[in-house]
Motif scaffolding. Sequence first.
Motif, PDB file in Angstrom:
ATOM      1  N   LEU A 191       0.822  -1.214   0.000  1.00 51.79           N
ATOM      2  CA  LEU A 191       0.000   0.000   0.000  1.00 51.79           C
ATOM      3  C   LEU A 191       0.852   1.258   0.000  1.00 51.79           C
ATOM      4  CD1 LEU A 191      -2.812  -0.961   2.555  1.00 51.79           C
ATOM      5  CD2 LEU A 191      -2.985  -0.910   0.065  1.00 51.79           C
ATOM      6  N   LEU A 192       2.024   1.194   0.626  1.00 57.20           N
ATOM      7  CA  LEU A 192       2.903   2.368   0.711  1.00 57.20           C
ATOM      8  C   LEU A 192       4.009   2.352  -0.346  1.00 57.20           C
ATOM      9  CD1 LEU A 192       2.610   4.696   2.830  1.00 57.20           C
ATOM     10  CD2 LEU A 192       1.330   2.639   3.399  1.00 57.20           C
ATOM     11  N   SER A 193       3.926   1.420  -1.289  1.00 51.53           N
ATOM     12  CA  SER A 193       4.903   1.377  -2.369  1.00 51.53           C
ATOM     13  C   SER A 193       4.685   2.555  -3.314  1.00 51.53           C
ATOM     14  CB  SER A 193       4.800   0.064  -3.135  1.00 51.53           C
ATOM     15  OG  SER A 193       3.567  -0.010  -3.845  1.00 51.53           O
ATOM     16  N   LYS A 194       5.716   2.865  -4.121  1.00 52.09           N
ATOM     17  CA  LYS A 194       5.591   4.005  -5.035  1.00 52.09           C
ATOM     18  C   LYS A 194       4.525   3.761  -6.096  1.00 52.09           C
ATOM     19  CE  LYS A 194       9.437   2.570  -8.060  1.00 52.09           C
ATOM     20  NZ  LYS A 194       8.640   2.303  -9.248  1.00 52.09           N
ATOM     21  N   GLU A 195       4.239   2.496  -6.396  1.00 55.02           N
ATOM     22  CA  GLU A 195       3.189   2.186  -7.375  1.00 55.02           C
ATOM     23  C   GLU A 195       1.791   2.462  -6.816  1.00 55.02           C
ATOM     24  OE1 GLU A 195       6.841   0.085  -8.277  1.00 55.02           O
ATOM     25  OE2 GLU A 195       5.557  -0.021  -6.499  1.00 55.02           O
ATOM     26  N   MET A 196       1.628   2.271  -5.503  1.00 56.75           N
ATOM     27  CA  MET A 196       0.304   2.442  -4.896  1.00 56.75           C
ATOM     28  C   MET A 196       0.118   3.799  -4.218  1.00 56.75           C
ATOM     29  SD  MET A 196      -1.920   0.072  -5.413  1.00 56.75           S
ATOM     30  CE  MET A 196      -3.073   0.247  -4.061  1.00 56.75           C
ATOM     31  N   PHE A 197       1.177   4.312  -3.600  1.00 57.03           N
ATOM     32  CA  PHE A 197       1.048   5.558  -2.830  1.00 57.03           C
ATOM     33  C   PHE A 197       1.542   6.723  -3.677  1.00 57.03           C
ATOM     34  CE2 PHE A 197       2.535   8.575   0.522  1.00 57.03           C
ATOM     35  CZ  PHE A 197       1.295   8.814   1.093  1.00 57.03           C
ATOM     36  N   SER A 198       0.635   7.647  -3.988  1.00 55.17           N
ATOM     37  CA  SER A 198       0.972   8.755  -4.883  1.00 55.17           C
ATOM     38  C   SER A 198       1.753   9.859  -4.192  1.00 55.17           C
ATOM     39  CB  SER A 198      -0.315   9.357  -5.465  1.00 55.17           C
ATOM     40  OG  SER A 198      -0.996  10.122  -4.474  1.00 55.17           O
ATOM     41  N   GLY A 199       1.797   9.816  -2.873  1.00 53.40           N
ATOM     42  CA  GLY A 199       2.316  10.932  -2.090  1.00 53.40           C
ATOM     43  C   GLY A 199       1.189  11.742  -1.493  1.00 53.40           C
ATOM     44  N   TYR A 200       0.012  11.670  -2.142  1.00 55.81           N
ATOM     45  CA  TYR A 200      -1.193  12.323  -1.626  1.00 55.81           C
ATOM     46  C   TYR A 200      -2.210  11.313  -1.094  1.00 55.81           C
ATOM     47  CZ  TYR A 200       0.324  16.708  -3.772  1.00 55.81           C
ATOM     48  OH  TYR A 200       1.009  17.843  -4.097  1.00 55.81           O
ATOM     49  N   GLY A 201      -1.956  10.041  -1.287  1.00 52.60           N
ATOM     50  CA  GLY A 201      -2.883   9.019  -0.830  1.00 52.60           C
ATOM     51  C   GLY A 201      -2.644   7.713  -1.559  1.00 52.60           C
ATOM     52  N   ILE A 202      -3.311   6.673  -1.096  1.00 52.96           N
ATOM     53  CA  ILE A 202      -3.226   5.352  -1.717  1.00 52.96           C
ATOM     54  C   ILE A 202      -4.119   5.336  -2.951  1.00 52.96           C
ATOM     55  CG2 ILE A 202      -3.682   2.883  -1.388  1.00 52.96           C
ATOM     56  CD1 ILE A 202      -3.261   3.416   1.654  1.00 52.96           C
ATOM     57  N   ARG A 203      -3.562   4.928  -4.068  1.00 50.20           N
ATOM     58  CA  ARG A 203      -4.330   4.851  -5.310  1.00 50.20           C
ATOM     59  C   ARG A 203      -5.272   3.655  -5.276  1.00 50.20           C
ATOM     60  NH1 ARG A 203       1.160   5.737  -7.557  1.00 50.20           N
ATOM     61  NH2 ARG A 203       1.262   7.838  -8.487  1.00 50.20           N
TER      62      ARG A 203
END
Length: 705
Positions: A532-544
Motif C-alpha cells: 500500500l505504501l509502495s511508489k506504485e500504490m502511494f501517490s504521495g497524496y494518498g493510496i491509489r
Amino acid sequence: MAYSVIKENDLFLVTDLSGDISTDSTEGFGLYTKDTRFLSHLKLTVNGAKPIVLASESDRNYVSNIVLTNPDIKDGEKLWRESVEIKRTRFIYKGILYETIRATNFNPHLQRFSIELEIDADFQDMFVIRGFQEGHFGQKTGVRQLASGFSIDYGGVDDVKRSLLVEWMEAPGQVTVSNDGARIAYYMDLEAGQSASIDLFFVPVIDETYPERHSHADAIQELQRMYADWEQRSTGVASNHPVFDSLYRRGLSDIRALLTDLGFGLFPVAGLPWYAVPFGRDSLITALQLLPVHPEIAKGTIMTMARYQGEKSDSWRDEQPGKIMHEIRDGELANTNQVPFKPYYGTVDATPLFLILIGEYVKWTDDIPLFEEMMPNIRRALEWIDTCGDLDESSFVTYNKESAKGIKNQGWKDSSNSVVHRNGEYAQAPIALAEVQGYVYQAKTTIAELLRTMKPYSNDNKMIAWSSNLIAEAEELSKLFEKEFWVESDRFYALALDCGREQVETVTSNPGHVLMSGMLNPDRAAAVADKLLSKEMFSGYGIRTMAEGEKGYNPISYHNGSVWPHDNSLCLMGLNHEGFHKEAVTVIEGLLAASSSFENHRLPELFCGYSADKGTPIHYPVACSPQAWAAATPFVFIEVMLGMQLDYMTRQISLHPMLPVGMDWLSVRRLRLGSGVLDVDVKRRKETCDYHILENTTGWTVVSH
C-alpha cells in the motif's frame, strides 16, 4: 467549486456562483427534494443585464452569501458600472428555501433601477438530469397567480401532485405568468447609501402538503443554533497543525449538512449533488467513520437500513431476503417502477457492513437494547451471507447482476471497468471481491464477540453455541481466503476471483480493507502494508485505487488509479488495527497535503492519482463535494493518531500515539465511549509521542501497547 450548494434534511439547492439556475446548464443546477427538481430556472438581472459576481460563499453549508454588482448599462435606464451592490442570502429550513435579495445604492445620487427574476420548474427526475434514463412522465398542469405569489403545478404518472410555490413578503411591481413559469420585477428608487430588501420563499409541495413557513430571522437563528449544538456535541479536537484543524472542522460541517431523517433517526446521505439519498454502503461506512465523533449517527443509520432490509427474491431489484439495500430513490421513474430503485439491492458489501456497524456501535456505546432489537435483522443478514450471498457455492460472498437496469459491478468500485484482469479483460460474474470476504469475517467475529460478552447472551447456551459456530465459520473463511486470494509473485492478494475462480491479480487498494478485519496471516498483513505504501500504490497524496503500471491503470479514471479519501480511511483503520502506525501516519500526511489544495480544505469524493512529485493534486472533474465518506475521513485520523484500539471483552483502551509531521501536540476532548467520555492530550517527544489522560469516565481502562 464551480457551483454553490446548500442542504438541510431532504432539500438541497445547487446553483452557479451568481446564484442562478440555467435551463441549458449541464451541471444539474436546481432545487431538489425526493429525487425531483422543483426549481429548474432562476435568473436575476439588473435593468435586464446579468450582474457581475464579486463573491460567492457557501462554506457554511446551510447558508449561501453571494455579492453581485451591476455592469455598465447604457440602454434604457442608465446605470453606471458598480453603482449598485446586490447581496443574495439563501438558506433552507424545514422544507423551504428562503432568499433575501438586498440592494444598496453606492451612487452619490438617487438611483432608479429594476431587479427582475425569471423562475420556472420542470419537475424532472434525477435520473433524467444525470442522463441515465428516459421514460414516461407526467406534465405541467398550469401556472397559477396567487395573492402573494404563484404556483407552478405538475401531475406525475405516479399520481403524485407536485408544485413549486413561490411567495414574497414585498409585492413586486410587475408579475407575468405563462406556461414558461413567471417573471417578476421590482422597481427600486434608492437614495445614496440607501438599501432595500426582497424576501422570497421557494416551497416544494408534494400532494398538497405545505411546509410551515417561518420568518427569515427565526429560521436562520434556529439553523445557527442547530449547527452550534452539533459542534458542541462533537468530539472536540485541536492541534498546532492548522490544516488538520481546518479539515476536521470542515468535515463536521459537511457531515451535518448531509444528515437526513426518513423517520428512523439521522443518517448521512452519500453526497451532493447526485447522491443526496440513502446509500447502504456509503451511509454505513460514513457512520463507521463517525463513531469516535458522533456515535449516535450509527443508530439512525442502522435503523434506516433495517427498515429496508430485503424481504423477498426480486430479480428486477436484485433483492433477496436479508439483504441490505444499495440505494433508494423517490422520483417519478422509481415510483412507477421504470427503474428498480425503490429500493435497489445491487450491492454485495452493504450486508456485512451493516453487521459490522451494529457490532462496532454497540462496542462504542453499550447500547444493548439496540442489539436486542436488531437480533432478527442480524439473523437474516447472516443467513443471506451464507445462502444467497454464496451464489456459486464457493464459500465466498459473490455477486451477479440480475436486473436489466441494475449495476454490473456491485462492490464499492461499481463502475463497469473496475474489475479487470492483467490482460485487460474484464472479470465475469459471479465475482468474489477481496474486501467483501474481509467484511464477512469481521461481521461474524464481531457479532460472536458480543454474543459471548453481553448479558443475557453470555449465559445462554444456545447463544454461546451460535457464537462458536460464527467463529468457526470465520476461521474457515480465513483459511480459504489465504489459499485462493494470495498471489505469491506479487506478495499481495488478488482483487477478486472471477466466475471460474481465477484470480484477478491486478494490484488494487481493495485488500487494504481486509487489514481491518484481523483476518490476515501476520506476515502477509505486513506485505499488504508494504504494498500500500509502495511508489506504485502511494501517490504521495494518498493510496491509489490501482497500482501504477497495471494494464488497467489510469490516474484520471473513476476507480482504476484515482485516490479516494474514504478508501484510504478504511486502509488506515486496518493499518492501525495491525499496528502499522508509521505507515498509517504517512497516509495521513499525504491526505493532509492534498487537502491544502482543495477549496475550504474539503477533501472531495476523489481526485486524480498523479504522483505528488508532479505538483498539486489534480481535481477529478465531476467529483461530488461535499461527499459523506470523504468528509468523515479526518475523523478516522483521530483513532489512528492516538493508535487507539478497543478490547470489548476486557474493557481496555489501548493507545500508541503517533503524530504526523508538523503536528507537535493533539488535544482530544469529549470522546464518547460507553456512558462516559475520554479526554486525552498527546505531545511529541523527539522520536516518540507521550499521552496524558485528563479525564476518563468511560469505565474502560487505558493501557499502552
